[in-house]
Enzyme design. Structure first.
Site, short mmCIF file in Angstrom:
data_model
loop_
_atom_site.label_atom_id
_atom_site.label_comp_id
_atom_site.label_asym_id
_atom_site.label_seq_id
_atom_site.Cartn_x
_atom_site.Cartn_y
_atom_site.Cartn_z
N HIS A 177 -9.43 3.11 0.07
CA HIS A 177 -8.01 2.75 0.13
C HIS A 177 -7.67 1.74 -0.96
O HIS A 177 -7.53 0.55 -0.70
CB HIS A 177 -7.74 2.17 1.52
CG HIS A 177 -6.30 1.83 1.81
ND1 HIS A 177 -5.24 2.36 1.10
CD2 HIS A 177 -5.76 1.00 2.74
CE1 HIS A 177 -4.12 1.88 1.59
NE2 HIS A 177 -4.40 1.04 2.57
N CYS A 209 0.81 -1.22 0.00
CA CYS A 209 0.00 0.00 0.00
C CYS A 209 0.84 1.28 0.00
O CYS A 209 0.29 2.37 0.06
CB CYS A 209 -0.99 0.01 1.16
SG CYS A 209 -0.30 -0.38 2.77
#
Length: 393
Positions: free
Chosen positions: A346, A102
């Site tokens: 996200h 991420c």
């Protein structure tokens, strides 16, 4: 600063969709290609590019040297190269796909900046894309079922999922449930206010019939307080103060200072990728930020705008506490004042580029004076941190 100092001169993103919903049938390259095309068009000045044409040939004396995209869960085959071709950039533009989980989107921007700073490239499109909705299920040979995720560390070492890891970080740093819920409420409220004020309009590339983010909604503290712990019995991390699995893409254009041609932008002063204890991966942003600030001799108080990937409220608060920032108080207008991943979503491989795009809107699109500093950061599964410091020019 040398003539090859990299400068971000354009930044765009898709609206972010919740996995399995808005973009459930859009592959990762179909998310990335329109954003890449829009960023190239921003550099060329063409307001309505034909994404099937060879946009690289339309640049004012320049061509796209490379496309660098972060991606975590896609189908392989070099997502960046496929997306560059889908955006119409021509066969000569290669493409590099980066996996730092991420932190991938921000790491891709740092890699592109390094190529520009080295004098090897004059225009690089960098960012990230993720389609959790269409990512393939993966199975080890001979296994009957797909595995949930790849390991982040070798066998025998701590390898927590991100939810339990956020719970462990909250316990280690004393982050209460009340503060986490308050931060989550703030993120959603700020995102809704930013949308209503049009602060997302300049950065968003409509796609899949959407022109705004799917997730932000009004939240009430009393409603959040009733949610059960999501990962650990009697814990503090809930579905309400955690980010969702999401789909989306974001990209920026980087050029050397010598060929910026007067375009406003953000000079990339320094970046860092660091490792930390895999048992507490949410901590990674702290040493990354400290390294960037130490390299540049900048005190955090001089930084006007901070964008941290909001994977979990616990993680953001642990990081800001360590840096001496108070997003629920004195630093309300400095740290993610238009909301973040808790509200917007996200998309793992893209989200590090989303925070840079947000900085670009907050600073460049909003007309911040030259010299204004902005900081972007992400904590990463497996125990990594990524950070970058920018300056308005």
């Amino acid at each position: 600063m040398g003539d090859d100092t990299p400068v971000v001169v354009a930044a765009r993103r898709t609206p972010i969709g919740t996995a399995g919903h808005a973009y459930r049938e859009l592959s990762v390259d179909r998310l990335a290609a329109p954003v890449i095309a829009a960023v190239v068009a921003d550099v060329t000045g063409d307001p309505a590019p034909d994404v099937t044409g060879d946009l690289a040939e339309n640049l004012a004396g320049r061509r796209v040297d490379d496309v660098v995209l972060g991606n975590c869960m896609g189908p392989g085959g070099n997502v960046a190269r496929i997306s560059a071709l889908a955006a119409g950039l021509g066969h000569e533009v290669p493409g590099l796909t980066v996996d730092r989980q991420c932190g991938s989107g921000l790491a891709a921007i740092l890699l592109a900046g390094q190529a520009v700073r080295a004098g090897e490239m004059d225009l690089v499109i960098a960012g990230g894309a993720e389609s959790a909705s269409t990512a393939p299920l993966r199975t080890f040979r001979g296994a009957a079922e797909p595995y949930e995720r790849a390991p982040f560390v070798p066998d025998g070492r701590p390898d927590p999922d991100m939810g339990p890891a956020a719970e462990a970080l909250a316990a280690a740093r004393g982050i209460s449930r009340e503060r986490q819920d308050a931060y989550a409420c703030r993120s959603h409220a700020r995102a809704l206010a930013a949308r209503a004020a049009g602060r997302f309009d300049g950065e968003i590339v409509p796609i899949g019939g959407r022109s705004d983010d799917q997730r932000p909604r009004p939240l009430r503290a009393a409603s959040l307080a009733r949610l059960p712990a999501a990962f650990v019995s009697d814990g503090t991390v809930t579905a309400g103060n955690s980010s969702p699995v999401s789909d989306g893409a974001a990209a920026v254009a980087l050029v050397p200072e010598r060929s910026r041609g007067g375009l406003p932008g953000m000079r990339l002063l320094a970046g860092a990728v660091v490792g930390c204890d895999p048992a507490l991966p949410g901590w990674g942003a702290v040493p990354a930020i400290r390294r960037v600030l130490g390299r540049t001799g900048v005190d955090v108080e001089r930084v006007a705008a901070v964008e941290i990937v909001e994977a979990f409220a616990a993680q953001v608060l642990a990081v800001t506490d360590a840096l001496g920032l108070d997003p629920l108080g004195a630093d309300d207008e400095r740290v993610c004042p238009d909301g973040g991943a808790l509200a917007l979503g996200h998309p793992w491989g893209a989200t590090g580029a989303v925070v840079v795009t947000r900085l670009f809107s907050r600073l460049v699109r909003a007309g911040a004076p030259s010299g204004t500093l902005g900081l972007a950061a992400a904590a990463v599964g497996g125990g990594l941190g990524v950070a970058a410091l920018f300056e308005v020019v």
